[in-house]
Motif scaffolding. Structure first.
Motif, PDB file in Angstrom:
ATOM      1  N   ARG A 273       0.843  -1.190   0.000  1.00 34.47           N
ATOM      2  CA  ARG A 273       0.000   0.000   0.000  1.00 34.47           C
ATOM      3  C   ARG A 273       0.881   1.244   0.000  1.00 34.47           C
ATOM      4  N   LEU A 275       0.447   4.601   0.647  1.00 39.32           N
ATOM      5  CA  LEU A 275      -0.712   5.251   1.254  1.00 39.32           C
ATOM      6  C   LEU A 275      -0.907   6.681   0.779  1.00 39.32           C
ATOM      7  N   LEU A 278      -2.728   6.078  -2.411  1.00 40.24           N
ATOM      8  CA  LEU A 278      -3.800   5.095  -2.262  1.00 40.24           C
ATOM      9  C   LEU A 278      -3.736   4.002  -3.322  1.00 40.24           C
ATOM     10  N   ASP A 280      -3.150   0.172  -3.936  1.00 33.68           N
ATOM     11  CA  ASP A 280      -3.167  -1.116  -3.240  1.00 33.68           C
ATOM     12  C   ASP A 280      -2.891  -2.222  -4.245  1.00 33.68           C
ATOM     13  N   VAL A 364      -4.532  -3.461   7.360  1.00 28.40           N
ATOM     14  CA  VAL A 364      -5.057  -2.288   6.660  1.00 28.40           C
ATOM     15  C   VAL A 364      -5.480  -1.211   7.659  1.00 28.40           C
ATOM     16  N   GLU A 365      -6.194  -1.614   8.694  1.00 34.28           N
ATOM     17  CA  GLU A 365      -6.695  -0.657   9.683  1.00 34.28           C
ATOM     18  C   GLU A 365      -5.551   0.085  10.371  1.00 34.28           C
ATOM     19  N   SER A 367      -2.281   0.320   9.403  1.00 37.84           N
ATOM     20  CA  SER A 367      -1.420   1.078   8.487  1.00 37.84           C
ATOM     21  C   SER A 367      -2.085   2.372   8.032  1.00 37.84           C
ATOM     22  N   ASN A 368      -3.413   2.428   8.029  1.00 35.74           N
ATOM     23  CA  ASN A 368      -4.095   3.669   7.673  1.00 35.74           C
ATOM     24  C   ASN A 368      -3.760   4.813   8.627  1.00 35.74           C
ATOM     25  N   LYS A 369      -3.317   4.490   9.824  1.00 35.94           N
ATOM     26  CA  LYS A 369      -3.028   5.533  10.814  1.00 35.94           C
ATOM     27  C   LYS A 369      -1.794   6.355  10.464  1.00 35.94           C
ATOM     28  N   LYS A 371      -1.036   7.077   7.105  1.00 33.93           N
ATOM     29  CA  LYS A 371      -1.165   7.336   5.675  1.00 33.93           C
ATOM     30  C   LYS A 371      -0.670   8.727   5.275  1.00 33.93           C
TER      31      LYS A 371
END
Length: 506
Positions: A273, A275, A278, A280, A364-365, A367-369, A371
């Motif tokens: 990803r 980020l 975006l 993937d 995913v959850e 790693s979004n932190k 981004k």
């Protein structure tokens, strides 16, 4: 034990009667030996500092870089180090991104770059390999010989740290860990003695070295088993990570690992990803030890909708060198891991797939932190460790520290975060810890719910983040062996206290 070791070969000590405390190791090596030394701002020094996978490691500045050409020169350096209290580091390929494991700020760096022999003996089917090589250099030296060795899956990875950490290979289901192939270690100990370690002459030390890290000395060469091999088949598949493709790939991976169809097959499945933009992707590495895989072997992956397929018949050297595209350079790089039991298919055939999806969703959850961190690339790699691998690993003389049983199939999960600026390291450090801790919690919850089997789940050292407790996750008797050997070989704590790596509790 030390007394016996000292009788094997005379200690190679530098003939200096006095070490002036104000003089550094670099100064003394330059004044008293002929060992090649690269000083700060020289072209060779600068080039060597760019050869880390992580720019954070390269940003640490050793006082000098020492480049010994043989075990005697390594022993002379150790003799000088023993007389002072400088922090130092030993570097092979610079793949390990944990700061201070193969990098140092202010003290001497011992580069193994010139310990780069690759000597193939067809009569004994062995290869003597220096730790300064990378795996594409080893495969290049063997190219056309009709033989190969069990080694890295990406050519740019260095030999030294890879073998000391265990070494997961495309060929591991056929032959075991790369470290299982080592027949003899040549090691410089803390007392400057040079010894050759085999399962016959020093079985405890041999086992401690095999997947046991850098707590016992500096390995200056490995004698490894070679295997006949012609052309292989392999390459990469690239997929856009749509929800449907993700579900299908995770299901295919889980099924392939549980019902491993052919010991000559190797796979790694990674999600990437980027980020900031975006993007993937799923990137899958495939391998088969033969010019073509049997019909149907990889069909669930090949037919899953790849946008790019580079798989073809080629030499092992071509495959490993070709995989170097996956090396991310120019960024700060971190790596962490967790080992989970493979969830079985379940009564309806979908329960195990749901657990794999939960692991992916957690990644995913979390790693979004991060981004918004500039240049952030997050990666998760699923690396099968089926019962087939553990059974063949147990057949090798001397054993290894991981000491895996074949009661369960396992999956090694590798986690990578790369990003542009070292100032963001504390933020990504916390996210790395949250990621592997979260995966452990997903697996524990699935086990408590009866969706995953219980079992022995040690960590894979080559992928560990610096705070992870590699030795604490080993079997108690293996940890005790490591403590015993470390105490005998390094009573003054040279390796324990003054260089990086995963350390053994007292």
């Amino acid at each position: 034990m030390l007394a016996k070791l000292n009788q094997l070969l005379p200690a190679v000590a530098l003939l200096a009667t006095t070490v002036v405390s104000q003089q550094s190791t670099c100064d003394l090596v330059q004044a008293q030996t002929k060992i090649s030394i690269w000083n700060r701002f020289s072209i060779d020094y600068t080039r060597e500092q760019t050869e880390y996978w992580s720019t954070a490691s390269g940003a640490l500045k050793p006082k000098c870089i020492l480049t010994p050409q043989n075990a005697d020169e390594v022993a002379a350096i150790v003799s000088i180090l023993r007389e002072n209290n400088e922090t130092f580091a030993i570097k092979s390929g610079g793949h390990n991104p944990n700061n201070y494991f193969a990098s140092v700020d202010g003290g001497p760096l011992i580069s193994t770059k010139k310990l780069n022999e690759v000597v193939f003996d067809r009569a004994t089917e062995t290869v003597r390999i220096g730790p300064g090589n990378r795996w594409d250099e080893v495969s290049g030296a063997l190219d056309g010989s009709g033989y190969t060795v069990v080694g890295g899956r990406i050519g740019n990875v260095g030999v030294g740290g890879y073998l000391l950490g265990g070494g997961l290979s495309f060929m591991s289901t056929e032959y075991g860990w790369a470290a299982n192939q080592v027949l003899e270690y040549t090691v410089v100990l803390a007392n400057s003695t040079i010894v050759k370690i085999t399962p016959d002459n020093h079985p405890n030390i041999y086992t401690a070295l095999t997947t046991g890290g850098n707590n016992y000395g500096i390995v200056t060469s490995y004698l490894v088993k070679a295997y006949p091999q012609g052309d292989v088949w392999g390459g990469s598949l690239v997929f856009t990570a749509t929800p449907n493709i993700t579900v299908n790939l995770l299901s295919a991976l889980r099924d392939f690992t549980e019902n491993y169809p052919d010991e000559k097959a190797g796979i790694i499945m990674t999600a990437e990803r980027t980020l900031g933009t975006l993007v993937d992707l799923w990137i899958m590495f495939l391998y088969y030890n033969g010019p073509e895989p049997p019909a149907g072997l990889f069909d669930r992956f090949i037919n899953a909708g790849a946008s790019i397929n580079t798989c073809k018949t080629q030499s092992m050297h071509s495959l490993l060198s070709g995989n170097n595209w996956a090396v991310v350079k120019g960024s700060v790089y971190t790596i962490g891991t967790e080992t989970i039991a493979l969830p079985p298919a379940g009564p309806s055939g979908t329960e195990g797939d749901a657990v794999m999806q939960s692991v992916y969703d957690l990644w995913v959850e979390v790693s979004n932190k991060v981004k918004l961190v500039p240049g952030l690339i997050a990666s998760i790699a699923f690396q099968p460790m089926p019962k087939m691998l553990t059974r063949v690993a147990k057949t090798h003389a001397g054993g290894d520290m991981l000491d895996l049983d074949d009661s369960i199939d396992r999956m090694i999960v590798e986690l990578d975060y790369s990003f542009l600026f070292n100032s963001d390291y504390p933020k990504v450090d916390a996210i790395m810890r949250e990621t592997y801790t979260g995966i452990r919690n997903v697996a524990d919850n699935a086990t408590a719910a009866g969706l995953m089997p219980q079992g022995y789940l040690p960590l894979f050292q080559n992928d560990c983040f610096y705070p992870q407790d590699y030795y604490g996750r080993l079997r108690p008797e293996k940890k005790a062996l490591a403590q015993k050997v470390r105490a005998e070989l390094d009573p003054q704590g040279l390796w324990r206290d003054r260089t990086g790596g995963f350390k053994i509790d007292l």
